[in-house]
Design a protein around this motif. Structure first.
Motif, PDB file in Angstrom:
ATOM      1  N   VAL A 106       8.334  12.864  11.401  1.00 18.80           N
ATOM      2  CA  VAL A 106       7.890  12.149  10.198  1.00 18.80           C
ATOM      3  C   VAL A 106       7.681  13.130   9.057  1.00 18.80           C
ATOM      4  CG1 VAL A 106       6.098  10.675   9.192  1.00 18.80           C
ATOM      5  CG2 VAL A 106       6.854  10.286  11.546  1.00 18.80           C
ATOM      6  N   LYS A 107       7.035  14.237   9.333  1.00 15.39           N
ATOM      7  CA  LYS A 107       6.747  15.234   8.292  1.00 15.39           C
ATOM      8  C   LYS A 107       8.037  15.797   7.700  1.00 15.39           C
ATOM      9  CE  LYS A 107       4.157  19.457   7.405  1.00 15.39           C
ATOM     10  NZ  LYS A 107       3.214  20.427   7.967  1.00 15.39           N
ATOM     11  N   VAL A 108       8.965  16.203   8.555  1.00 12.29           N
ATOM     12  CA  VAL A 108      10.214  16.791   8.068  1.00 12.29           C
ATOM     13  C   VAL A 108      11.067  15.748   7.342  1.00 12.29           C
ATOM     14  CG1 VAL A 108      12.354  17.933   8.764  1.00 12.29           C
ATOM     15  CG2 VAL A 108      10.190  18.624   9.775  1.00 12.29           C
ATOM     16  N   ALA A 109      11.083  14.523   7.832  1.00  9.95           N
ATOM     17  CA  ALA A 109      11.855  13.463   7.171  1.00  9.95           C
ATOM     18  C   ALA A 109      11.333  13.227   5.754  1.00  9.95           C
ATOM     19  CB  ALA A 109      11.791  12.181   7.980  1.00  9.95           C
ATOM     20  N   LEU A 110      10.022  13.160   5.602  1.00 10.89           N
ATOM     21  CA  LEU A 110       9.437  12.955   4.275  1.00 10.89           C
ATOM     22  C   LEU A 110       9.686  14.155   3.370  1.00 10.89           C
ATOM     23  CD1 LEU A 110       6.058  11.298   5.324  1.00 10.89           C
ATOM     24  CD2 LEU A 110       8.020  10.173   4.251  1.00 10.89           C
ATOM     25  N   MET A 111       9.557  15.346   3.918  1.00  7.89           N
ATOM     26  CA  MET A 111       9.814  16.559   3.133  1.00  7.89           C
ATOM     27  C   MET A 111      11.271  16.616   2.685  1.00  7.89           C
ATOM     28  SD  MET A 111       7.530  19.427   5.179  1.00  7.89           S
ATOM     29  CE  MET A 111       8.615  20.714   4.648  1.00  7.89           C
ATOM     30  N   THR A 112      12.177  16.287   3.581  1.00  5.66           N
ATOM     31  CA  THR A 112      13.604  16.321   3.269  1.00  5.66           C
ATOM     32  C   THR A 112      13.947  15.329   2.161  1.00  5.66           C
ATOM     33  OG1 THR A 112      14.110  16.978   5.534  1.00  5.66           O
ATOM     34  CG2 THR A 112      15.917  16.066   4.253  1.00  5.66           C
ATOM     35  N   ALA A 113      13.287  14.188   2.176  1.00  4.66           N
ATOM     36  CA  ALA A 113      13.513  13.169   1.149  1.00  4.66           C
ATOM     37  C   ALA A 113      12.761  13.484  -0.139  1.00  4.66           C
ATOM     38  CB  ALA A 113      13.102  11.800   1.671  1.00  4.66           C
ATOM     39  N   GLY A 114      11.899  14.488  -0.108  1.00  2.00           N
ATOM     40  CA  GLY A 114      11.147  14.867  -1.296  1.00  2.00           C
ATOM     41  C   GLY A 114      10.002  13.927  -1.620  1.00  2.00           C
ATOM     42  N   LEU A 115       9.431  13.304  -0.596  1.00  2.22           N
ATOM     43  CA  LEU A 115       8.351  12.341  -0.805  1.00  2.22           C
ATOM     44  C   LEU A 115       6.999  12.931  -0.421  1.00  2.22           C
ATOM     45  CD1 LEU A 115      10.010   9.149   0.709  1.00  2.22           C
ATOM     46  CD2 LEU A 115       9.764   9.739  -1.688  1.00  2.22           C
ATOM     47  N   ASP A 116       6.014  12.742  -1.289  1.00  2.00           N
ATOM     48  CA  ASP A 116       4.645  13.111  -0.920  1.00  2.00           C
ATOM     49  C   ASP A 116       3.773  11.861  -0.816  1.00  2.00           C
ATOM     50  OD1 ASP A 116       4.583  12.562  -3.619  1.00  2.00           O
ATOM     51  OD2 ASP A 116       3.359  14.294  -4.158  1.00  2.00           O
ATOM     52  N   LYS A 117       4.316  10.708  -1.257  1.00  4.58           N
ATOM     53  CA  LYS A 117       3.660   9.405  -1.128  1.00  4.58           C
ATOM     54  C   LYS A 117       4.750   8.369  -0.888  1.00  4.58           C
ATOM     55  CE  LYS A 117      -0.128  10.398  -4.260  1.00  4.58           C
ATOM     56  NZ  LYS A 117      -0.790  10.051  -5.517  1.00  4.58           N
ATOM     57  N   ALA A 118       4.437   7.357  -0.092  1.00  4.25           N
ATOM     58  CA  ALA A 118       5.409   6.292   0.171  1.00  4.25           C
ATOM     59  C   ALA A 118       4.714   5.098   0.794  1.00  4.25           C
ATOM     60  CB  ALA A 118       6.501   6.797   1.113  1.00  4.25           C
ATOM     61  N   THR A 119       5.380   3.961   0.716  1.00  4.92           N
ATOM     62  CA  THR A 119       4.905   2.782   1.431  1.00  4.92           C
ATOM     63  C   THR A 119       5.383   2.904   2.873  1.00  4.92           C
ATOM     64  OG1 THR A 119       6.889   1.483   0.996  1.00  4.92           O
ATOM     65  CG2 THR A 119       5.119   1.344  -0.644  1.00  4.92           C
ATOM     66  N   ALA A 144       0.828  -1.197   0.000  1.00  2.18           N
ATOM     67  CA  ALA A 144       0.000   0.000   0.000  1.00  2.18           C
ATOM     68  C   ALA A 144       0.869   1.256   0.000  1.00  2.18           C
ATOM     69  CB  ALA A 144      -0.906   0.010   1.220  1.00  2.18           C
ATOM     70  N   VAL A 145       0.423   2.254  -0.762  1.00  6.38           N
ATOM     71  CA  VAL A 145       1.113   3.537  -0.818  1.00  6.38           C
ATOM     72  C   VAL A 145       0.244   4.559  -0.095  1.00  6.38           C
ATOM     73  CG1 VAL A 145       2.012   5.339  -2.338  1.00  6.38           C
ATOM     74  CG2 VAL A 145       2.212   2.941  -3.004  1.00  6.38           C
ATOM     75  N   TYR A 146       0.853   5.293   0.829  1.00  2.84           N
ATOM     76  CA  TYR A 146       0.144   6.265   1.645  1.00  2.84           C
ATOM     77  C   TYR A 146       0.613   7.674   1.318  1.00  2.84           C
ATOM     78  CZ  TYR A 146      -0.764   2.055   4.374  1.00  2.84           C
ATOM     79  OH  TYR A 146      -1.144   0.795   4.766  1.00  2.84           O
ATOM     80  N   THR A 147      -0.269   8.638   1.508  1.00  3.16           N
ATOM     81  CA  THR A 147       0.130  10.031   1.347  1.00  3.16           C
ATOM     82  C   THR A 147       0.951  10.459   2.551  1.00  3.16           C
ATOM     83  OG1 THR A 147      -1.819  10.917   2.467  1.00  3.16           O
ATOM     84  CG2 THR A 147      -2.004  10.564   0.076  1.00  3.16           C
ATOM     85  N   ALA A 148       1.662  11.547   2.403  1.00  3.12           N
ATOM     86  CA  ALA A 148       2.468  12.062   3.512  1.00  3.12           C
ATOM     87  C   ALA A 148       1.580  12.367   4.713  1.00  3.12           C
ATOM     88  CB  ALA A 148       3.228  13.311   3.069  1.00  3.12           C
ATOM     89  N   GLU A 149       0.391  12.884   4.474  1.00  2.00           N
ATOM     90  CA  GLU A 149      -0.520  13.213   5.561  1.00  2.00           C
ATOM     91  C   GLU A 149      -0.925  11.965   6.338  1.00  2.00           C
ATOM     92  OE1 GLU A 149      -1.072  14.257   2.338  1.00  2.00           O
ATOM     93  OE2 GLU A 149      -0.342  16.290   2.630  1.00  2.00           O
ATOM     94  N   GLU A 150      -1.179  10.869   5.628  1.00  3.04           N
ATOM     95  CA  GLU A 150      -1.548   9.615   6.281  1.00  3.04           C
ATOM     96  C   GLU A 150      -0.381   9.067   7.107  1.00  3.04           C
ATOM     97  OE1 GLU A 150      -4.807   7.611   3.290  1.00  3.04           O
ATOM     98  OE2 GLU A 150      -2.711   7.591   2.669  1.00  3.04           O
ATOM     99  N   LEU A 151       0.827   9.188   6.564  1.00  2.13           N
ATOM    100  CA  LEU A 151       2.006   8.703   7.279  1.00  2.13           C
ATOM    101  C   LEU A 151       2.272   9.537   8.529  1.00  2.13           C
ATOM    102  CD1 LEU A 151       4.182   8.007   4.148  1.00  2.13           C
ATOM    103  CD2 LEU A 151       3.263   6.285   5.709  1.00  2.13           C
ATOM    104  N   VAL A 152       2.070  10.843   8.426  1.00  3.14           N
ATOM    105  CA  VAL A 152       2.243  11.715   9.593  1.00  3.14           C
ATOM    106  C   VAL A 152       1.210  11.364  10.655  1.00  3.14           C
ATOM    107  CG1 VAL A 152       2.100  14.104  10.422  1.00  3.14           C
ATOM    108  CG2 VAL A 152       3.356  13.593   8.319  1.00  3.14           C
ATOM    109  N   ALA A 153      -0.017  11.113  10.229  1.00  7.27           N
ATOM    110  CA  ALA A 153      -1.077  10.754  11.174  1.00  7.27           C
ATOM    111  C   ALA A 153      -0.761   9.435  11.885  1.00  7.27           C
ATOM    112  CB  ALA A 153      -2.421  10.652  10.458  1.00  7.27           C
ATOM    113  N   GLY A 154      -0.027   8.547  11.225  1.00  6.58           N
ATOM    114  CA  GLY A 154       0.347   7.270  11.814  1.00  6.58           C
ATOM    115  C   GLY A 154       1.765   7.276  12.376  1.00  6.58           C
TER     116      GLY A 154
END
Length: 68
Positions: free
Chosen positions: A40-53, A19-29
């Motif tokens: 979580v939010k800054v790590a995803l932003m730094t990596a340039g990801l807006d969706k990830a498993t 499953a692929v989740y949005t950054a918002e879903e990953l932050v919520a979890g």
């Protein structure tokens, strides 16, 4: 190639049937990563990801938390 680009490229190729989740879903979890929502939010932003498993996000968050 920069570290940011390498992490983003590695995280951009999800495994099949995962499953692929949005950054918002990953932050919520954030509790699944053992980190605060901000980390979580800054790590995803730094990596340039807006969706990830979950596996990709875990890797990015762990790398972010242990960077020097």
């Amino acid at each position: 190639m920069t570290r940011k680009t390498e992490a983003a490229e590695q995280a951009a190729a999800p495994a099949k049937n995962e499953a692929v989740y949005t950054a918002e879903e990953l932050v919520a979890g954030h509790k699944a990563f053992g980190a605060s929502p901000e980390i979580v939010k800054v790590a995803l932003m730094t990596a340039g990801l807006d969706k990830a498993t979950k596996a990709q996000a875990t890797k990015v968050v762990e790398e972010f938390r242990h960077r020097k």
